[in-house]
Design a protein around this motif. Structure first.
Motif, short mmCIF file in Angstrom:
data_model
loop_
_atom_site.label_atom_id
_atom_site.label_comp_id
_atom_site.label_asym_id
_atom_site.label_seq_id
_atom_site.Cartn_x
_atom_site.Cartn_y
_atom_site.Cartn_z
N SER A 1 47.30 71.09 -15.99
CA SER A 1 46.57 70.80 -17.58
C SER A 1 45.94 68.85 -17.12
CB SER A 1 46.84 70.88 -18.65
OG SER A 1 48.34 69.90 -18.95
N ARG A 2 45.05 69.08 -17.72
CA ARG A 2 44.27 67.79 -17.90
C ARG A 2 43.64 67.38 -19.55
NH1 ARG A 2 42.88 69.31 -12.71
NH2 ARG A 2 43.43 67.16 -10.96
N VAL A 3 43.99 66.03 -19.39
CA VAL A 3 43.30 65.72 -21.11
C VAL A 3 42.34 64.49 -20.32
CG1 VAL A 3 44.34 64.50 -23.32
CG2 VAL A 3 45.74 66.74 -22.09
N TRP A 4 41.28 64.86 -20.99
CA TRP A 4 40.24 63.36 -21.39
C TRP A 4 40.51 62.21 -22.88
CZ3 TRP A 4 39.42 67.55 -18.45
CH2 TRP A 4 38.95 67.47 -17.74
N SER B 1 43.05 73.90 -19.44
CA SER B 1 44.34 73.83 -18.02
C SER B 1 44.63 75.43 -16.95
CB SER B 1 45.25 75.47 -19.85
OG SER B 1 45.54 74.25 -20.70
N TYR B 2 45.32 75.60 -16.41
CA TYR B 2 44.71 75.79 -15.00
C TYR B 2 46.22 77.03 -14.57
CZ TYR B 2 41.58 71.92 -14.71
OH TYR B 2 41.15 70.24 -15.55
N ASN B 3 45.85 78.06 -13.62
CA ASN B 3 46.89 78.17 -13.60
C ASN B 3 47.51 77.96 -12.26
OD1 ASN B 3 44.91 79.46 -11.43
ND2 ASN B 3 44.59 81.44 -12.26
N LYS B 4 48.82 78.48 -11.26
CA LYS B 4 49.46 77.94 -10.17
C LYS B 4 47.87 77.64 -9.46
CE LYS B 4 51.63 81.78 -8.78
NZ LYS B 4 52.52 82.86 -7.73
N SER B 5 47.47 78.30 -9.34
CA SER B 5 46.36 77.97 -8.27
C SER B 5 45.03 77.15 -8.72
CB SER B 5 45.47 79.84 -7.94
OG SER B 5 45.77 80.74 -7.59
#
Length: 230
Positions: free
Chosen positions: A197-200, A212-216
């Motif tokens: 995941s990334r937070v701004w 949020s992202y999956n493993k790919s």
């Protein structure tokens, strides 16, 4: 599964929320009555619900400031989940109660159970810089159902680092942000998931955006700051 992504969005909020406040903390809201609202979206950009946060019970003693964050998550079907956790600013570091990593009311939807929650608090220094590595955090939940079945859940936030600086525009305005990358590793029974995941994060404002992202590495959910009041 939807509840898992709402939980993950809430987790990402805890590693990056801020509002202009006392000099002790640059990156967390420690002003009584401050409220923030985020809109949650699915991977296609369809609105899924909202997250509302309010700061209460602010106390200051010397160089230490503490507060309670009251959180409410609602989805498009009208389901609502609420929880609260503690934030403490001590010197140059803000610490968030590890219980913030797990919404107990969400877990309670699984049925009647006893829960024992332990872990390591989330930490965020006031001074961030690109390339900086941040401490890991974790929470362990031991659940006992009817005194017969035992079940454990481990949630770890690992590989936290400040990737870059970037300007972000949302319905709440345009903000200069630090982008913080992390991975959430969840172990429960036979399931073992790791989700990046990334937070701004904008100083004096708070979490502006989260993905949020999956493993790919494909986007699975996001949240955007839509309202802020102080």
């Amino acid at each position: 599964m939807k509840h898992y992504f709402l939980l993950l969005a809430a987790l990402c909020f805890t590693v990056g929320t801020t509002v202009a406040q006392s000099s002790c903390s640059q990156y967390y809201p420690l002003v009584e009555g401050t409220s923030l609202q985020y809109t949650n979206y699915d991977k296609k950009g369809k609105e899924e619900g909202q997250m509302d946060y309010k700061v209460t019970n602010v106390n200051e003693s010397g160089d230490t400031v503490s507060a309670t964050m009251v959180m409410e998550i609602s989805d498009q079907k009208g389901n609502t989940f609420s929880s609260d956790y503690d934030i403490t600013c001590d010197g140059n570091v803000v610490r968030i109660d590890f219980k913030s990593l797990m919404n107990e009311q969400m877990l309670s939807q699984m049925g009647e159970m006893e829960m024992d929650i332990t872990g390591t608090d989330v930490e965020l220094p006031n001074n961030l810089s690109v390339g900086q590595e941040l401490p890991d955090s974790n929470v362990n939940v031991k659940m006992k159902m009817g005194g017969v079945m035992n079940m454990n859940m481990d949630v770890e936030t690992i590989n936290r680092k400040v990737e870059k600086q970037e300007s972000v525009t949302t319905p709440a305005g345009t903000f200069d942000c630090y982008v913080i990358y992390s991975e959430t590793r969840t172990k429960m029974m036979m399931s073992n998931q790791t989700m990046p995941s990334r937070v701004w994060l904008a100083e004096g404002v708070g979490m502006v955006k989260q993905e949020s992202y999956n493993k790919s590495g494909k986007l699975v959910a996001s949240s955007v700051l839509t309202q802020l009041s102080r």
